[in-house]
Design a protein around this motif. Structure first.
Motif, PDB file in Angstrom:
ATOM      1  N   CYS A   1       0.807  -1.218   0.000  1.00 19.50           N
ATOM      2  CA  CYS A   1       0.000   0.000   0.000  1.00 19.50           C
ATOM      3  C   CYS A   1       0.840   1.268   0.000  1.00 19.50           C
ATOM      4  O   CYS A   1       0.306   2.365   0.000  1.00 19.50           O
ATOM      5  CB  CYS A   1      -0.943   0.006   1.211  1.00 19.50           C
ATOM      6  SG  CYS A   1      -2.098  -1.366   1.182  1.00 19.50           S
ATOM      7  N   GLN A   2       2.150   1.123   0.011  1.00 17.49           N
ATOM      8  CA  GLN A   2       3.064   2.259   0.000  1.00 17.49           C
ATOM      9  C   GLN A   2       4.232   1.954  -0.924  1.00 17.49           C
ATOM     10  O   GLN A   2       4.605   0.788  -1.098  1.00 17.49           O
ATOM     11  CB  GLN A   2       3.616   2.524   1.410  1.00 17.49           C
ATOM     12  CG  GLN A   2       2.568   2.903   2.424  1.00 17.49           C
ATOM     13  CD  GLN A   2       3.156   2.994   3.836  1.00 17.49           C
ATOM     14  OE1 GLN A   2       4.145   2.337   4.143  1.00 17.49           O
ATOM     15  NE2 GLN A   2       2.535   3.801   4.671  1.00 17.49           N
ATOM     16  N   PRO A   3       4.835   3.004  -1.510  1.00 14.84           N
ATOM     17  CA  PRO A   3       6.060   2.770  -2.285  1.00 14.84           C
ATOM     18  C   PRO A   3       7.135   2.157  -1.387  1.00 14.84           C
ATOM     19  O   PRO A   3       7.154   2.388  -0.173  1.00 14.84           O
ATOM     20  CB  PRO A   3       6.474   4.172  -2.744  1.00 14.84           C
ATOM     21  CG  PRO A   3       5.216   4.978  -2.691  1.00 14.84           C
ATOM     22  CD  PRO A   3       4.404   4.406  -1.553  1.00 14.84           C
ATOM     23  N   LEU A   4       8.018   1.390  -1.983  1.00 15.46           N
ATOM     24  CA  LEU A   4       9.082   0.729  -1.229  1.00 15.46           C
ATOM     25  C   LEU A   4      10.176   1.751  -0.910  1.00 15.46           C
ATOM     26  O   LEU A   4      10.807   2.294  -1.819  1.00 15.46           O
ATOM     27  CB  LEU A   4       9.666  -0.419  -2.049  1.00 15.46           C
ATOM     28  CG  LEU A   4      10.692  -1.298  -1.366  1.00 15.46           C
ATOM     29  CD1 LEU A   4      10.066  -2.067  -0.205  1.00 15.46           C
ATOM     30  CD2 LEU A   4      11.312  -2.271  -2.362  1.00 15.46           C
ATOM     31  N   PRO A   5      10.415   2.010   0.375  1.00 13.65           N
ATOM     32  CA  PRO A   5      11.491   2.945   0.722  1.00 13.65           C
ATOM     33  C   PRO A   5      12.852   2.389   0.297  1.00 13.65           C
ATOM     34  O   PRO A   5      13.092   1.181   0.327  1.00 13.65           O
ATOM     35  CB  PRO A   5      11.412   3.046   2.253  1.00 13.65           C
ATOM     36  CG  PRO A   5      10.047   2.563   2.606  1.00 13.65           C
ATOM     37  CD  PRO A   5       9.689   1.553   1.556  1.00 13.65           C
ATOM     38  N   GLU A   6      13.770   3.270  -0.095  1.00 17.52           N
ATOM     39  CA  GLU A   6      15.088   2.849  -0.561  1.00 17.52           C
ATOM     40  C   GLU A   6      15.837   2.043   0.496  1.00 17.52           C
ATOM     41  O   GLU A   6      16.481   1.046   0.182  1.00 17.52           O
ATOM     42  CB  GLU A   6      15.919   4.067  -0.966  1.00 17.52           C
ATOM     43  CG  GLU A   6      17.217   3.705  -1.635  1.00 17.52           C
ATOM     44  CD  GLU A   6      17.969   4.910  -2.158  1.00 17.52           C
ATOM     45  OE1 GLU A   6      19.191   4.761  -2.353  1.00 17.52           O
ATOM     46  OE2 GLU A   6      17.363   5.970  -2.380  1.00 17.52           O
ATOM     47  N   ALA A   7      15.721   2.447   1.758  1.00 18.66           N
ATOM     48  CA  ALA A   7      16.409   1.720   2.838  1.00 18.66           C
ATOM     49  C   ALA A   7      15.882   0.292   2.963  1.00 18.66           C
ATOM     50  O   ALA A   7      16.650  -0.639   3.195  1.00 18.66           O
ATOM     51  CB  ALA A   7      16.264   2.467   4.166  1.00 18.66           C
ATOM     52  N   VAL A   8      14.581   0.102   2.788  1.00 18.22           N
ATOM     53  CA  VAL A   8      13.988  -1.236   2.860  1.00 18.22           C
ATOM     54  C   VAL A   8      14.439  -2.052   1.646  1.00 18.22           C
ATOM     55  O   VAL A   8      14.770  -3.228   1.762  1.00 18.22           O
ATOM     56  CB  VAL A   8      12.457  -1.163   2.970  1.00 18.22           C
ATOM     57  CG1 VAL A   8      11.836  -2.553   2.912  1.00 18.22           C
ATOM     58  CG2 VAL A   8      12.042  -0.441   4.249  1.00 18.22           C
ATOM     59  N   HIS A   9      14.461  -1.415   0.472  1.00 17.10           N
ATOM     60  CA  HIS A   9      14.955  -2.085  -0.730  1.00 17.10           C
ATOM     61  C   HIS A   9      16.376  -2.581  -0.512  1.00 17.10           C
ATOM     62  O   HIS A   9      16.698  -3.742  -0.814  1.00 17.10           O
ATOM     63  CB  HIS A   9      14.913  -1.132  -1.923  1.00 17.10           C
ATOM     64  CG  HIS A   9      15.566  -1.679  -3.150  1.00 17.10           C
ATOM     65  ND1 HIS A   9      16.934  -1.621  -3.365  1.00 17.10           N
ATOM     66  CD2 HIS A   9      15.043  -2.331  -4.218  1.00 17.10           C
ATOM     67  CE1 HIS A   9      17.223  -2.201  -4.512  1.00 17.10           C
ATOM     68  NE2 HIS A   9      16.101  -2.634  -5.053  1.00 17.10           N
ATOM     69  N   ASP A  10      17.234  -1.704   0.005  1.00 22.77           N
ATOM     70  CA  ASP A  10      18.632  -2.070   0.219  1.00 22.77           C
ATOM     71  C   ASP A  10      18.772  -3.202   1.230  1.00 22.77           C
ATOM     72  O   ASP A  10      19.606  -4.103   1.059  1.00 22.77           O
ATOM     73  CB  ASP A  10      19.436  -0.852   0.671  1.00 22.77           C
ATOM     74  CG  ASP A  10      19.535   0.216  -0.415  1.00 22.77           C
ATOM     75  OD1 ASP A  10      19.204  -0.076  -1.588  1.00 22.77           O
ATOM     76  OD2 ASP A  10      19.936   1.351  -0.082  1.00 22.77           O
ATOM     77  N   GLN A  11      17.961  -3.176   2.279  1.00 27.56           N
ATOM     78  CA  GLN A  11      17.991  -4.249   3.281  1.00 27.56           C
ATOM     79  C   GLN A  11      17.564  -5.578   2.647  1.00 27.56           C
ATOM     80  O   GLN A  11      18.204  -6.612   2.849  1.00 27.56           O
ATOM     81  CB  GLN A  11      17.075  -3.907   4.449  1.00 27.56           C
ATOM     82  CG  GLN A  11      17.025  -4.999   5.497  1.00 27.56           C
ATOM     83  CD  GLN A  11      15.973  -4.724   6.563  1.00 27.56           C
ATOM     84  OE1 GLN A  11      15.072  -3.912   6.382  1.00 27.56           O
ATOM     85  NE2 GLN A  11      16.090  -5.419   7.677  1.00 27.56           N
ATOM     86  N   MET A  12      16.492  -5.541   1.863  1.00 26.95           N
ATOM     87  CA  MET A  12      16.020  -6.751   1.196  1.00 26.95           C
ATOM     88  C   MET A  12      17.067  -7.268   0.211  1.00 26.95           C
ATOM     89  O   MET A  12      17.299  -8.478   0.121  1.00 26.95           O
ATOM     90  CB  MET A  12      14.691  -6.484   0.484  1.00 26.95           C
ATOM     91  CG  MET A  12      13.531  -6.258   1.430  1.00 26.95           C
ATOM     92  SD  MET A  12      12.013  -5.750   0.567  1.00 26.95           S
ATOM     93  CE  MET A  12      11.611  -7.272  -0.290  1.00 26.95           C
TER      94      MET A  12
END
Length: 138
Positions: free
Chosen positions: A69-80
């Protein structure tokens, strides 16, 4: 233990057959794909277009990370991305260890050819028989 690949042993199937002492492959097989995939579907624009308001109620600082329901934050992308690389390394180590040292981690990770190219090969890309462990001395 023997593994028979009818046509495809991709990704998780590849790690499973790599555990066998002998892998039986057809000439047209596809046996490859050391990689990991994750998906984030950003539905926020579609939800906004429909006029739907989404309220996420949560407990825990990271409980709603990567929600659709929200755009993926860059920090979360990097963690994933980091977590996926860790799993990819473990995947390659598992294949290398199970193939008796004949298929090392570097070689497993270096595979760049698309799986469809493997189908045209007439010989296996690695030894299909795991070396036997020496018998203990009596």
């Amino acid at each position: 233990m023997q593994a028979f690949v009818a046509e495809h042993a991709l990704s998780a199937g590849y790690v499973l057959v790599s555990q066998a002492d002998q892998i039986i492959l057809p000439r047209t097989r596809a046996v490859c794909s050391i990689g990991v995939v994750a998906l984030h579907r950003d539905m926020s624009g579609a939800v906004d277009q429909k006029g739907i308001a989404v309220t996420l109620i949560h407990a825990g600082a990271h409980k709603i990370d990567a929600n659709p329901c929200q755009p993926l934050p860059e920090a979360v992308h990097d963690q994933m991305q980091g977590q996926l690389e860790t799993v990819r390394q473990l995947f390659a180590q598992t294949v290398a260890q199970s193939r008796g040292g004949r298929h090392n981690v570097a070689a497993a990770l270096a595979q760049k050819q698309p799986c469809s190219a493997a189908r045209t090969r007439l010989r296996p890309a690695w030894p299909t028989r795991r070396p036997r462990e020496p018998s203990p001395s009596r």
